[in-house]
Design a protein around this motif. Structure first.
Motif, mmCIF file in Angstrom:
data_model
loop_
_atom_site.group_PDB
_atom_site.id
_atom_site.type_symbol
_atom_site.label_atom_id
_atom_site.label_comp_id
_atom_site.label_asym_id
_atom_site.label_seq_id
_atom_site.Cartn_x
_atom_site.Cartn_y
_atom_site.Cartn_z
ATOM 1 N N ALA A 100 0.822 -1.287 0.043
ATOM 2 C CA ALA A 100 -0.106 -0.057 0.178
ATOM 3 C C ALA A 100 0.941 1.110 0.187
ATOM 4 N N MET A 101 0.540 2.008 -1.186
ATOM 5 C CA MET A 101 1.917 3.218 -1.206
ATOM 6 C C MET A 101 0.965 4.415 -1.838
ATOM 7 N N VAL A 102 1.616 5.563 -1.504
ATOM 8 C CA VAL A 102 1.170 6.738 -2.347
ATOM 9 C C VAL A 102 2.373 7.022 -3.139
ATOM 10 N N ASP A 103 1.937 7.166 -4.336
ATOM 11 C CA ASP A 103 3.249 7.728 -5.403
ATOM 12 C C ASP A 103 3.392 9.365 -5.206
ATOM 13 N N VAL A 104 4.599 9.660 -5.189
ATOM 14 C CA VAL A 104 4.990 11.068 -5.328
ATOM 15 C C VAL A 104 5.688 11.201 -6.751
ATOM 16 N N LEU A 105 4.901 11.735 -7.777
ATOM 17 C CA LEU A 105 5.161 11.717 -9.192
ATOM 18 C C LEU A 105 5.970 13.344 -9.359
ATOM 19 N N ALA A 106 7.348 13.065 -9.827
ATOM 20 C CA ALA A 106 7.694 14.423 -10.094
ATOM 21 C C ALA A 106 8.611 14.231 -11.682
ATOM 22 N N GLN A 107 8.425 15.348 -12.406
ATOM 23 C CA GLN A 107 8.862 15.302 -13.948
ATOM 24 C C GLN A 107 10.423 16.072 -13.620
ATOM 25 N N GLU A 108 11.286 15.163 -14.097
ATOM 26 C CA GLU A 108 12.613 15.545 -14.228
ATOM 27 C C GLU A 108 13.309 15.258 -15.635
ATOM 28 N N ASP A 109 14.589 15.937 -15.975
ATOM 29 C CA ASP A 109 15.161 15.457 -16.937
ATOM 30 C C ASP A 109 16.195 14.277 -16.479
ATOM 31 N N MET A 127 13.059 -0.120 -10.268
ATOM 32 C CA MET A 127 12.407 0.194 -8.841
ATOM 33 C C MET A 127 13.645 -0.202 -7.786
ATOM 34 N N GLN A 128 13.923 0.841 -6.986
ATOM 35 C CA GLN A 128 14.852 0.847 -6.208
ATOM 36 C C GLN A 128 14.154 0.945 -4.664
ATOM 37 N N LEU A 129 14.578 0.142 -3.783
ATOM 38 C CA LEU A 129 14.175 0.039 -2.227
ATOM 39 C C LEU A 129 15.116 1.222 -1.481
ATOM 40 N N ILE A 130 14.489 2.228 -0.881
ATOM 41 C CA ILE A 130 15.044 3.069 -0.084
ATOM 42 C C ILE A 130 14.563 3.359 1.462
ATOM 43 N N ASP A 131 15.531 3.981 2.180
ATOM 44 C CA ASP A 131 15.000 4.117 3.584
ATOM 45 C C ASP A 131 14.413 5.189 3.542
ATOM 46 N N MET A 132 13.852 5.441 4.949
ATOM 47 C CA MET A 132 13.297 6.744 5.204
ATOM 48 C C MET A 132 14.325 7.993 4.878
ATOM 49 N N CYS A 186 6.481 5.843 -2.863
ATOM 50 C CA CYS A 186 7.249 5.609 -3.921
ATOM 51 C C CYS A 186 7.386 7.110 -4.805
ATOM 52 N N ILE A 187 8.705 7.320 -4.617
ATOM 53 C CA ILE A 187 8.910 8.667 -5.401
ATOM 54 C C ILE A 187 9.526 8.471 -6.739
ATOM 55 N N VAL A 188 8.580 8.806 -7.706
ATOM 56 C CA VAL A 188 8.614 8.422 -9.178
ATOM 57 C C VAL A 188 9.109 9.274 -9.862
ATOM 58 N N ILE A 189 10.343 9.320 -10.466
ATOM 59 C CA ILE A 189 10.812 10.369 -11.362
ATOM 60 C C ILE A 189 10.433 9.965 -12.753
ATOM 61 N N VAL A 190 9.625 10.858 -13.588
ATOM 62 C CA VAL A 190 9.367 10.666 -14.882
ATOM 63 C C VAL A 190 10.189 11.510 -15.733
ATOM 64 N N THR A 191 10.749 11.071 -16.569
ATOM 65 C CA THR A 191 11.732 11.574 -17.661
ATOM 66 C C THR A 191 10.989 11.887 -19.032
ATOM 67 N N ARG A 205 9.936 5.614 -16.083
ATOM 68 C CA ARG A 205 9.681 6.259 -14.791
ATOM 69 C C ARG A 205 10.691 5.350 -13.957
ATOM 70 N N SER A 206 11.234 5.979 -13.073
ATOM 71 C CA SER A 206 12.491 5.666 -12.116
ATOM 72 C C SER A 206 11.842 5.820 -10.593
ATOM 73 N N MET A 207 11.573 4.553 -10.137
ATOM 74 C CA MET A 207 10.997 4.335 -9.053
ATOM 75 C C MET A 207 11.835 4.209 -7.694
ATOM 76 N N ASN A 208 11.544 5.004 -6.672
ATOM 77 C CA ASN A 208 12.487 5.168 -5.517
ATOM 78 C C ASN A 208 11.273 4.740 -4.159
ATOM 79 N N THR A 209 11.538 3.569 -3.866
ATOM 80 C CA THR A 209 10.324 3.039 -2.891
ATOM 81 C C THR A 209 10.804 3.151 -1.486
ATOM 82 N N TYR A 210 10.299 3.511 -0.525
ATOM 83 C CA TYR A 210 10.168 3.683 0.988
ATOM 84 C C TYR A 210 8.900 2.695 1.294
ATOM 85 N N LEU A 211 9.330 1.343 1.707
ATOM 86 C CA LEU A 211 8.105 0.631 1.994
ATOM 87 C C LEU A 211 7.556 1.048 3.202
#
Length: 331
Positions: A13-22, A36-41, A118-123, A128-134
């Motif tokens: 159960a996640m909330v996506d934080v979507l950001a557009q970056e280059d 998808m990479q798992l990350i800590d707080m 999940c901090i999703v960087i959309v190029t 999408r490059s996903m950085n997931t704090y579970l």
């Protein structure tokens, strides 16, 4: 007898934080593209401080699938852990607003971990490059699985990402037993090639022993069977699972059952954000299956639904997908 639920999903159960970056942002921030990479707080806080304006949208792979089925009018429920905090409240509200049942007990306000995000960087290419704090969702336990609910499902839908949690395998086993003993069926999504790398043996055992329908994409299929021969991997998988639904990006989808193989062309769409395309493919496919449509039609529904998702930011449908099915003469 009609069961209460057509599909129950179990996942992170996640909330996506979507950001557009280059692409240069990915390099500077040390984010590996397209996975998808798992990350800590601490890493989650750092990345969030680096991105520009972002959208917070309820996500989680299986939750997106369940939301999609619910929006199509399907009878659904979801199992996944959030905390009694702001993001947890957003997640619960958004899923229930789609019409899905969601009653998993929240972690208390004083829990050390927070609701997963999940901090999703959309190029610009839509990747999408996903950085997931579970967060607390990592600690879904067998006690969170209600056997009576699982017995009331035609299908359960298991999220591969969930294999990363310490008690996940036991929770899945409990859900499978309750569902199957009541005549239900099991579907599984492999989620990510790196997820397959981490849990290949556990996936293979579950696929061979319990799974009736497998969802994956080309990269996950090749990783699972450790080959570069796509057709050989598909054939091997079809010998182990009743139904295989494998997406292949702009090449559409391959649906296999026994010796029958169907290729369903993709729906041409300009890619804005690929986040959730596979989730919605699975949702539409399962909905079609539950409504009695044949496999090629289910595949076409999946492709149309995935096309809708990639045409905008966010992993939840914005258009009337059922109306899109009707326009394509699928209903």
């Amino acid at each position: 007898m009609t069961k209460k639920y057509q599909v129950i999903g179990i996942g992170n159960a996640m909330v996506d934080v979507l950001a557009q970056e280059d692409d240069s942002f990915l390099t500077t921030a040390g984010v590996e593209k397209g996975i998808m990479q798992l990350i800590d707080m601490d890493r989650a806080v750092d990345l969030y401080s680096r991105v520009g304006p972002a959208q917070e949208i309820s996500g989680g792979s299986a939750a997106n699938t369940i939301a999609g089925i619910a929006k199509l009018g399907g009878r659904t429920a979801y199992v996944g852990k959030v905390k009694d905090d702001q993001l947890g409240a957003i997640f619960a509200h958004d899923l229930q607003a789609q019409g899905a049942d969601y009653t998993t007990a929240m972690a208390p306000k004083d829990a050390v971990d927070e609701t997963g995000r999940c901090i999703v960087i959309v190029t610009p290419d839509g990747e999408r490059s996903m950085n997931t704090y579970l967060g607390v969702t990592e600690f879904l336990k067998p006690d969170d699985i209600l056997p009576d609910d699982m017995a009331q499902a035609d299908w359960i839908y298991l999220e591969g990402y969930r294999f990363d949690g310490p008690d996940s395998h036991a929770a899945f086993a409990k859900a499978i037993e309750a569902c199957k003993s009541a005549g239900g069926k099991v579907s599984l999504t492999l989620s990510d090639p790196f997820c397959v790398e981490r849990h290949r043996d556990a996936f293979r055992t579950m696929i061979q022993d319990h799974v009736d329908l497998l969802f994956c994409n080309r990269a996950e299929m090749l990783s699972m069977y450790q080959t570069d021969d796509f057709d050989a991997a598909l054939a091997q998988c079809a010998s182990e699972v009743d139904i295989v639904a494998c997406t292949d990006a702009e090449n559409g989808a391959h649906i296999l059952q026994g010796t029958a193989r169907h290729h369903v062309p993709a729906t041409p769409v300009k890619i804005v954000d690929a986040t959730g395309a596979g989730d919605m493919f699975a949702g539409a496919f399962l909905w079609g299956l539950c409504e009695g449509y044949d496999l090629p039609i289910c595949g076409a529904m999946g492709n149309i639904a995935a096309g809708e998702i990639i045409s905008h930011i966010g992993a939840r449908a914005q258009a009337d997908v059922k109306d899109m099915f009707a326009q394509a003469a699928l209903l």
